[in-house]
Design an enzyme around this catalytic site. Sequence first.
Site, mmCIF file in Angstrom:
data_model
loop_
_atom_site.group_PDB
_atom_site.id
_atom_site.type_symbol
_atom_site.label_atom_id
_atom_site.label_comp_id
_atom_site.label_asym_id
_atom_site.label_seq_id
_atom_site.Cartn_x
_atom_site.Cartn_y
_atom_site.Cartn_z
ATOM 1 N N VAL A 1 -4.572 4.273 3.255
ATOM 2 C CA VAL A 1 -3.528 3.742 4.128
ATOM 3 C C VAL A 1 -2.227 3.811 3.343
ATOM 4 O O VAL A 1 -2.163 3.345 2.198
ATOM 5 C CB VAL A 1 -3.817 2.291 4.550
ATOM 6 C CG1 VAL A 1 -2.772 1.819 5.561
ATOM 7 C CG2 VAL A 1 -5.215 2.162 5.125
ATOM 8 N N ARG B 1 6.890 10.881 -0.396
ATOM 9 C CA ARG B 1 6.035 11.227 -1.534
ATOM 10 C C ARG B 1 4.658 10.595 -1.388
ATOM 11 O O ARG B 1 3.628 11.257 -1.582
ATOM 12 C CB ARG B 1 6.699 10.763 -2.833
ATOM 13 C CG ARG B 1 5.880 11.028 -4.084
ATOM 14 C CD ARG B 1 6.603 10.514 -5.312
ATOM 15 N NE ARG B 1 5.783 10.607 -6.514
ATOM 16 C CZ ARG B 1 6.160 10.155 -7.708
ATOM 17 N NH1 ARG B 1 7.355 9.590 -7.863
ATOM 18 N NH2 ARG B 1 5.356 10.258 -8.759
ATOM 19 N N ASP C 1 -5.545 -10.463 7.736
ATOM 20 C CA ASP C 1 -5.000 -10.790 9.053
ATOM 21 C C ASP C 1 -5.958 -11.673 9.834
ATOM 22 O O ASP C 1 -5.536 -12.630 10.505
ATOM 23 C CB ASP C 1 -4.706 -9.514 9.840
ATOM 24 C CG ASP C 1 -3.252 -9.088 9.727
ATOM 25 O OD1 ASP C 1 -2.365 -9.934 9.916
ATOM 26 O OD2 ASP C 1 -2.998 -7.910 9.441
ATOM 27 N N GLU D 1 -8.946 -7.546 13.921
ATOM 28 C CA GLU D 1 -8.309 -8.431 12.944
ATOM 29 C C GLU D 1 -7.727 -9.695 13.572
ATOM 30 O O GLU D 1 -7.004 -10.439 12.904
ATOM 31 C CB GLU D 1 -7.201 -7.669 12.206
ATOM 32 C CG GLU D 1 -6.142 -7.069 13.108
ATOM 33 C CD GLU D 1 -5.146 -6.193 12.371
ATOM 34 O OE1 GLU D 1 -5.204 -6.124 11.138
ATOM 35 O OE2 GLU D 1 -4.306 -5.578 13.047
ATOM 36 N N SER E 1 2.892 -1.936 6.391
ATOM 37 C CA SER E 1 3.291 -1.517 5.047
ATOM 38 C C SER E 1 4.697 -0.926 4.993
ATOM 39 O O SER E 1 5.085 -0.357 3.974
ATOM 40 C CB SER E 1 2.284 -0.513 4.478
ATOM 41 O OG SER E 1 2.288 0.686 5.228
#
Length: 736
Positions: free
Chosen positions: A122, A129, A459, A431, A278
């Site tokens: 993930v 990059r 979560d 979740e 993220s």
Amino acid sequence: MGGCDGLEHYTQVGSYHVHDTLLDFISARILPEAEARQQFWHGVGRILDEFTPRNEALLHERESYEQLLQEWYSENKQAFDLEDYERFLRSIDYIEAAVPDFSIDVSGVDSEITRQAGPQLVVPLDNARYALNAANARWGSLYDALYGTDVIDEEDGKTKSSGYNPVRGEAVIAYAKRFLDDIFPLREGSHKEVNGYLVSEGSPYAIIEGERIAFQDDCLVGYVGDPEAPTSLLLIHNGIHADLKFDRDHPIGRSDRAGLIDIELESALSAIVDCEDSVAAVRAEDKVHLYANWLGLMDGTLEATFTKGGRPLTRKLNPDRKYTGKDGSEVTLPGRSLLFIRNVGHLMTTDLMLDAEGREVPEGILDGIFTALIASRHLDAGRNSRERSIYIVKPKMHGSKEVAFTNDLFDAIEDVLELPRHTLKVGVMDEERRTSLNLKNCIEQVKERIVFINTGFLDRTGDEIHSSLTLGPMRRKGEMKTSPWLDAYERLNVSTGLESGFHHQAQIGKGMWAMPDRMRDMMREKIAHVRSGATTAWVPSPTAATLHALHYHQVDAFDVQRELANRSFDPATERGRLLEVPLATRLYTDEEVNEELENNLQGLLGYVVRWVEQGVGCSKVPDIHHVGLMEDRATLRISSQHVANWLYHGVCSREQVEATLYRMAEVVDAQNAEDPHYRPMTPDVDRSIAYQAAKELVFEGDASPNGYTEPILHRRRQQFLQQVTLEPNLKGGTSS
């Protein structure tokens, strides 16, 4: 919904206003044809007209459920009875009436999902990059993964140093040869005795003391070079590949009997590039940056130039790998991970588009539209999916109505893009509490497009804490991991997936290993995910993917699933355990309370300061013991909700939390002292937007919708960016 101060950066398209950054991106890079653009934007308007009210209604339903739960807890917490509790939840349809048995029926699914089991990365999509690293992590060097991590200890001269340490190298090679003996055994002898390898009449042989030794199993897929002295030998076991590399002129090959220089393992079979937990995307420009990187992954043009070891490097997507097959024909294997894209959930809105009243529109709807649009333009190339599918992970859905909404939305997007029905595949994140309790119903709503379910402790625990706020104080986070509900949650996820026909049809996944520097521990513990019946599990880095791949050679995940399917399993009992709220079972000492507060608040501050003031949504954040942990918003949710719960029940005081916050801010400042972009929170915490965000997350956590951190983080990040505009020399700013 949020609003916008002005329309100077927008162009009206139909009844909506589109941010010029998005409009220009779509026009220049996706839909240069005027007629196609007009048709597309008309379709976008239709989708928003239909689905925005439905989205709002689902969010109102969440609020209603929260209110009903807290009222029942307040009335019943003195004499809490689990059976009464379950009856109440059924009476309000929090626990839904079970659907009849069914099996999913999904077509056009790639083999990485249906036929192979292996690691899943993930990665934040805002960092080109990292996204390229994840896509290229389909294959990884076992030698490098062992040499650079603590899987090989540093005793007896095996220390890691700036140059190559031959003693450590010997330990790496010995480990790798043991792997070959265990997974690809010879009929006689050991791989450490082999003087060379060859291919004859479609079979691989090892040469030991001049004698050909056959492999025990039929494991050859192909080779590269002269069959009498191949430079590459491609083997397969449990459906995943290992590529033995040979070069007798290489420094490693010169010292190896067989000339073996590496074993490249098929590692991250799939990767999720993330638009959600993220990343820190709070403006239209941030979102378009994500979409541009997604486009680069889909059309193969994404590049990242950076400096490593004092030299500039440019990273691109790896090509496919070609071999000569056993019958002499060409064999091609993917050089890249199969990519999923994680959209945001139903909660947040975005300034990418505004409605006629100037209100932001639901971000999740637009994510679905634009990520599907971008991928749809490159299906013919087969660069990602060879089955012409688009894989979208949808997080943070509560119950089957919200999953049905996603299914209907995907239908509408397919119609606008003129895609065959169910081109858009969905991964459902298990979740949230209402999804766990009704997982079978959720799967049934997307039974013709679902390819993935997984569990997420952080979560799921955050929602557990918030949902049961008024019932009582929660146990410590470390104790949560041994709670009956958590074991039931993990077991039910696998069993429900298998009951719904996931075997060789869809992925069942497990959560993240969060300590990228502790690979020895991962190798000891994470094999449990494969033994649980999961066909994939999340890892924090390409190196971790290569090491975790060893587990899928050691245990056949599909065999485990077959065994589980034949075992007796009582879902009713497990669902009863799932309802057991993880309340504290004793009074904690002052020392224990202080220790828990420090742990929660240090991690919370360490993450928030990077999110708010540097725009970094996922990074390795040192904890209070200076152990680097991969953290995203899920870790923040559980920490903030845990402190909010203890505050609500008087386990700690506001003054105690404020004092701990300041003390931990000093710790976080010291941990980031070498970062030139870092802006210290102390001593003037009143001027630190990050510090104030952390306070707000804790002291207003009980009022956050479902305990989510996004509303506060987004507002504070926008506040910081505005401050940067007014003070150009301020440290921090944007990560991209």
